[in-house]
Design a protein around this motif. Structure first.
Motif, short mmCIF file in Angstrom:
data_model
loop_
_atom_site.label_atom_id
_atom_site.label_comp_id
_atom_site.label_asym_id
_atom_site.label_seq_id
_atom_site.Cartn_x
_atom_site.Cartn_y
_atom_site.Cartn_z
N UNK A 155 34.53 16.58 24.46
CA UNK A 155 33.21 17.21 24.30
C UNK A 155 32.76 17.29 22.85
N UNK A 156 31.47 17.12 22.66
CA UNK A 156 30.87 17.18 21.33
C UNK A 156 29.70 18.16 21.31
N UNK A 157 29.60 19.03 22.33
CA UNK A 157 28.47 19.93 22.44
C UNK A 157 28.32 20.84 21.23
N UNK A 158 29.47 21.28 20.66
CA UNK A 158 29.38 22.22 19.54
C UNK A 158 28.77 21.57 18.31
N UNK A 159 28.97 20.25 18.12
CA UNK A 159 28.34 19.57 17.00
C UNK A 159 26.82 19.58 17.17
N UNK A 160 26.37 19.29 18.38
CA UNK A 160 24.93 19.29 18.66
C UNK A 160 24.36 20.68 18.44
N UNK A 161 25.04 21.70 18.96
CA UNK A 161 24.56 23.08 18.85
C UNK A 161 24.42 23.50 17.38
N UNK A 162 25.43 23.20 16.56
CA UNK A 162 25.39 23.58 15.15
C UNK A 162 24.27 22.85 14.41
N UNK A 163 24.12 21.55 14.68
CA UNK A 163 23.09 20.77 14.00
C UNK A 163 21.69 21.21 14.43
N UNK A 164 21.51 21.53 15.68
CA UNK A 164 20.21 22.02 16.14
C UNK A 164 19.90 23.39 15.54
N UNK A 165 20.92 24.23 15.41
CA UNK A 165 20.70 25.54 14.79
C UNK A 165 20.25 25.35 13.34
N UNK A 166 20.89 24.44 12.62
CA UNK A 166 20.50 24.18 11.24
C UNK A 166 19.07 23.66 11.17
N UNK A 167 18.71 22.77 12.07
CA UNK A 167 17.34 22.27 12.09
C UNK A 167 16.33 23.40 12.22
N UNK A 168 16.67 24.41 13.04
CA UNK A 168 15.74 25.51 13.28
C UNK A 168 15.84 26.61 12.23
N UNK A 169 16.93 26.63 11.44
CA UNK A 169 17.16 27.67 10.43
C UNK A 169 17.66 27.04 9.12
N UNK A 170 16.92 26.12 8.53
CA UNK A 170 17.45 25.39 7.36
C UNK A 170 17.60 26.25 6.12
N UNK A 171 16.92 27.39 6.10
CA UNK A 171 17.02 28.26 4.94
C UNK A 171 18.16 29.25 5.03
N UNK A 172 18.91 29.23 6.13
CA UNK A 172 20.03 30.14 6.29
C UNK A 172 19.64 31.44 6.97
N UNK A 211 14.25 19.35 2.14
CA UNK A 211 13.25 19.10 1.11
C UNK A 211 11.93 18.74 1.76
N UNK A 212 10.90 19.52 1.45
CA UNK A 212 9.55 19.24 1.93
C UNK A 212 9.53 19.01 3.45
N UNK A 213 10.16 19.93 4.16
CA UNK A 213 10.20 19.92 5.62
C UNK A 213 11.05 18.80 6.22
N UNK A 214 11.74 18.03 5.40
CA UNK A 214 12.63 16.98 5.91
C UNK A 214 14.08 17.45 5.81
N UNK A 215 14.82 17.32 6.90
CA UNK A 215 16.23 17.71 6.95
C UNK A 215 17.11 16.47 7.02
#
Length: 212
Positions: free
Chosen positions: A195-212, A24-28
């Protein structure tokens, strides 16, 4: 020359996760879970011996393994239901927890393995979090494993800050740890550092592609 014996290919289950979010309004805002250190319910049944969970005491994206022939995004939605008691396939439930549009998914590679994360946008996160936490506390019938302690919301601008090795940094974690015997405490020290790398990777991808 090839023999007549059939070739057998082992199908490795894919790890599948579901990450609810608000954009919402550039906030994730991310909705993440925190793992219990141990539980007694697995596969919908209580057992006599406590199970120390993978990624114990870590902040996680809820999920688990796909079944044979199951679509990765369907597996993510099923695993979310089994962890939280919330079935995102149900239209009434989707309206109640304020889903916005259909979930979408992406497949990643991390630590030499593939995994899938489905993303479900929400109008607001509070309804989903409150319902999931009430289900977890009451241990409703739909919850198959008592892996999650709760869900909560986190700012999504720098998601890597939300993940890391499990720590005994809250009273409930210390209480669960103190209830373990020596052997299971050693198991906790091993699994809390998974390891928790995949959680970081998925969350960072969402940050960069929030619209899908």
């Amino acid at each position: 020359m090839l023999g007549t014996r059939p070739l057998i290919c082992e199908v490795v289950p894919l790890r599948c996760y579901l990450l609810p979010y608000v954009w919402s309004q550039q906030d994730l805002t991310l909705v993440l879970g925190t793992k219990n250190i141990f539980g007694v319910r697995s596969g919908g049944k209580d057992g006599p011996d406590p199970i120390v969970w993978n990624n114990a005491a870590q902040r996680v994206i809820p999920g688990g393994a796909s079944a044979r022939g199951e679509r990765p995004d369907a597996a993510a939605v099923r695993e979310f239901r089994e962890d939280t008691g919330i079935d995102l396939r149900d239209a009434e439930t989707r309206e109640r927890v304020r889903c916005e549009g259909h979930w979408w998914s992406h497949t990643f590679t991390a630590d030499g393995a593939q995994f899938c994360c489905a993303f479900q946008r929400l109008q607001h996160e509070r309804e989903l979090i409150d319902e999931a936490n009430a289900n977890i506390q009451r241990r409703v019938a739909g919850i198959q494993d008592d892996e999650l302690h709760d869900l909560a919301s986190y700012a999504g601008a720098r998601p890597e800050h939300h993940f890391g090795p499990g720590k005994l940094d809250t009273p409930w974690k210390r209480h669960q740890y103190d209830a373990l015997d020596t052997r299971k405490r050693e198991r906790f020290r091993e699994l809390s550092g998974k390891p928790f790398d995949w959680f970081v990777l998925a969350a960072q991808y969402l940050r960069d592609h929030p619209g899908g």
